[in-house]
Design a protein around this motif. Structure first.
Motif, mmCIF file in Angstrom:
data_model
loop_
_atom_site.group_PDB
_atom_site.id
_atom_site.type_symbol
_atom_site.label_atom_id
_atom_site.label_comp_id
_atom_site.label_asym_id
_atom_site.label_seq_id
_atom_site.Cartn_x
_atom_site.Cartn_y
_atom_site.Cartn_z
ATOM 1 N N ALA A 260 -53.146 18.124 -5.127
ATOM 2 C CA ALA A 260 -54.335 18.947 -4.870
ATOM 3 C C ALA A 260 -54.364 19.427 -3.428
ATOM 4 O O ALA A 260 -54.728 20.583 -3.144
ATOM 5 N N LEU A 261 -53.997 18.549 -2.498
ATOM 6 C CA LEU A 261 -53.955 18.934 -1.089
ATOM 7 C C LEU A 261 -52.932 20.038 -0.844
ATOM 8 O O LEU A 261 -53.201 21.008 -0.127
ATOM 9 N N GLU A 262 -51.751 19.887 -1.439
ATOM 10 C CA GLU A 262 -50.720 20.912 -1.277
ATOM 11 C C GLU A 262 -51.188 22.250 -1.828
ATOM 12 O O GLU A 262 -50.987 23.293 -1.202
ATOM 13 N N GLU A 263 -51.814 22.222 -3.003
ATOM 14 C CA GLU A 263 -52.301 23.464 -3.607
ATOM 15 C C GLU A 263 -53.387 24.107 -2.741
ATOM 16 O O GLU A 263 -53.537 25.326 -2.732
ATOM 17 N N PHE A 292 -61.860 15.247 -9.418
ATOM 18 C CA PHE A 292 -60.929 15.190 -10.538
ATOM 19 C C PHE A 292 -61.710 14.881 -11.813
ATOM 20 O O PHE A 292 -62.362 13.842 -11.909
ATOM 21 N N MET A 293 -61.624 15.797 -12.772
ATOM 22 C CA MET A 293 -62.419 15.686 -13.999
ATOM 23 C C MET A 293 -61.571 15.179 -15.153
ATOM 24 O O MET A 293 -60.634 15.842 -15.597
ATOM 25 N N ILE A 350 -63.273 21.491 -4.587
ATOM 26 C CA ILE A 350 -62.106 21.898 -5.370
ATOM 27 C C ILE A 350 -62.051 21.009 -6.608
ATOM 28 O O ILE A 350 -61.963 19.781 -6.497
ATOM 29 N N LEU A 351 -62.131 21.629 -7.777
ATOM 30 C CA LEU A 351 -62.098 20.919 -9.054
ATOM 31 C C LEU A 351 -60.684 20.937 -9.615
ATOM 32 O O LEU A 351 -60.003 21.961 -9.568
ATOM 33 N N ARG A 352 -60.264 19.810 -10.184
ATOM 34 C CA ARG A 352 -58.929 19.717 -10.767
ATOM 35 C C ARG A 352 -58.978 18.721 -11.932
ATOM 36 O O ARG A 352 -59.662 17.703 -11.841
ATOM 37 N N PRO A 353 -58.241 18.986 -13.024
ATOM 38 C CA PRO A 353 -58.316 18.082 -14.177
ATOM 39 C C PRO A 353 -57.581 16.762 -13.952
ATOM 40 O O PRO A 353 -56.484 16.735 -13.390
#
Length: 555
Positions: A260-263, A292-293, A350-353
């Motif tokens: 997530a940090l890299e993105e 993180f969902m 920042i949302l991420r699955p």
């Protein structure tokens, strides 16, 4: 999240009929003609709705969790009936579970996915069992990524696939004519092929309901093989309460946070979990929180999500939060996570699955435009300056693939082949000499969250390789960057410096709106290696940045 469709044609036709009979001064012939036209329109609208309703019934008939003797034929009938509808009729399809997206949504090219349902298995089978997804791209990249890594790691085993969700199997079969085995079909295929040693590797996150059903299905066949072993799911043993953690959970927490940090454009030294702290601190100083969902479950294993929150806390990841779309356990519900993030003082999200695949939950429940999506709820709270989404499943992260390899190795006692997570299908390393001439999509990451590819492009650009040279075209977020220079800001201001001039690109957002932004053709010296790329803003000041191009996938 299901769209509610309004049958506007019927309403229009009824209105037309009423107007035709009110206040008319025309002759009886004219009145009769108007009435006849209204009746024709009403009849046509009713016919359109009837045809749409029939397709909705056929879709609802295959939106079931049990396979029957008529499933194959039912899938075929539903698709054939859909194909006969006009575009207007397709928009009217609405049932208990049916909607136009069932057949109409573009989720990627199904031909890029391998259902792994071949016979000729041999004596040793590694059956990779997933819940499944109807999103073609995610199925190929996330589930397929794990399967390919396992096949490379254990060449003495034949890797095959099974899904536990018959609803998804039917969806993919009806829409794309891709046939994926359910558990019974896969196990019977193994028996028919004379498999002696069966290893089952679930891609499920935890020991939840789907895992329990998987074990039950395997138990029904265990006397058909010489040996049967079921490997651990991704997060390992559950434990008694929220305080219990394990190395699996720590590894996953580190892997997804680093990705997530890299993105988001932050530089991460991925050599150990501690090395993410510096990058996380940089993000925290910029006011960014990562959420993180996961899915959530009413199974007793739901404590796993609280354990993941404990884990990120133990690792020192102060701006990382765990949530679940189902809101189970209760403190992982969206409104609770919003409160936690806001109370902690972060203004950007920042949302991420936290899911193996980036399927329906990631694209709709997390990043969708409906009011009840997480993105919409975070925005509607008016507590945050920005809410962004990263839509990628865990299955395409090499560190996660390695965890599944480790679990399989623990179950079998076999030693995996080296470098199994370096997919032979990937062209993600080296210079242009290692890439064939052609066009690719590739990730474009930077060292600053304010300098990034437009959100409509999902962090990607179009990479062209020709005659040993590489160039990536990127569409930026606005027209605020007027020039780029491959090199430092100091060199960009020297006489004769060759600046990169912008193009005017039109991007289309998820809600259908469009915007003109600046794009640039950037020379790429090497894949997976950072290089200097300076930018000039509208105020005439140059800024130094580091960028990287990675993960090229040939179109």
């Amino acid at each position: 999240m299901k769209k509610k469709l309004v049958t506007g044609l019927l309403a229009f036709s009824m209105a037309a009929s009423l107007l035709a009979g009110c206040g008319s001064t025309a002759s009886s012939d004219e009145s009769g003609a108007g009435s006849s036209a209204a009746e024709d329109a009403s009849g046509a609208a009713e016919d359109d709705q009837a045809k749409a309703d029939e397709v909705a019934k056929l879709i609802d008939a295959i939106y079931v969790q049990e396979r029957t003797d008529t499933t194959d034929e039912d899938c075929k009938k539903a698709k054939e009936a859909w194909d006969k509808l006009t575009d207007a009729q397709k928009a009217l399809v609405s049932g208990e579970n049916a909607d136009p997206d069932y057949f109409g949504r573009d989720t990627g090219d199904a031909s890029k996915d391998d259902p792994l349902n071949e016979d000729n298995i041999g004596e040793n089978e590694l059956l990779v069992v997933s819940f499944g997804t109807s999103f073609n791209e995610s199925r190929a990249e996330d589930i397929g990524g794990v399967e390919k890594a396992l096949q490379k790691a254990f060449p003495d085993y034949s890797v095959r696939r099974a899904f536990t969700a018959q609803i998804i199997i039917n969806h993919v079969q009806a829409r794309d004519d891709e046939h994926i085995d359910n558990m019974d079909q896969a196990l019977q295929r193994a028996v028919d092929n004379g498999v002696k040693n069966l290893v089952v590797q679930p891609t499920h996150l935890m020991h939840g309901a789907e895992y329990d059903e998987l074990v039950e299905a395997v138990d029904n066949y265990k006397d058909k093989f010489d040996s049967v072993k079921v490997a651990e799911p991704l997060l390992g043993e559950v434990g008694a309460d929220a305080s219990v953690t394990n190395d699996d959970k720590k590894t996953v927490a580190h892997a997804i946070t680093a990705k997530a940090l890299e993105e988001a454009g932050y530089k991460v030294d991925d050599s150990s979990s501690d090395m993410s702290i510096s990058a996380l601190d940089d993000a925290a100083n910029d006011g960014i929180a990562f959420v993180f969902m996961g899915h959530g479950t009413s199974h007793e294993a739901n404590v796993t999500y609280d354990q993941m929150q404990t884990t990120v806390g133990d690792l020192g990841y102060k701006n990382v939060f765990i949530g679940t779309v189902e809101g189970k356990p209760a403190d992982t519900a969206c409104e609770e996570v919003i409160k936690k993030v806001s109370d902690a003082g972060y203004k950007k999200v920042i949302l991420r699955p936290l899911m193996v695949v980036a399927g329906d939950h990631a694209n709709n429940d997390m990043a969708g435009d409906d009011d009840d999506s997480w993105k919409s709820q975070f925005k509607a709270s008016d507590k945050f300056d920005s809410v962004d989404c990263q839509i990628e499943g865990l299955g395409r992260i090499p560190a996660i693939e390695q965890m599944y390899i480790n679990h399989t190795a623990d179950a079998t006692g076999a030693t995996p082949a080296a470098d199994a997570t370096d997919s032979s299908d990937s062209a993600s390393a080296g210079s242009a000499e290692t890439l064939e001439d052609g066009t690719y999509t590739a990730d474009f990451t930077t060292d600053n969250a304010m300098f990034h590819v437009n959100e409509a492009k999902d962090g990607k650009g179009d990479l062209t390789v020709k005659d040993g040279k590489m160039t990536i075209h990127i569409s930026l977020a606005s027209k605020n960057i007027v020039n780029l220079f491959e090199g430092t800001a100091e060199d960009a201001q020297k006489d004769g410096a060759k600046l990169l001039e912008p193009t005017t690109d039109t991007v289309t957002y998820s809600d259908g709106t469009t915007e003109e932004v600046y794009g640039f053709d950037v020379p790429v010296p090497a894949i997976d290696e950072e290089f200097d790329l300076a930018l000039l803003g509208t105020k005439g000041k140059w800024y130094d940045h580091k960028v990287k191009v990675s993960n090229p996938v040939k179109e």
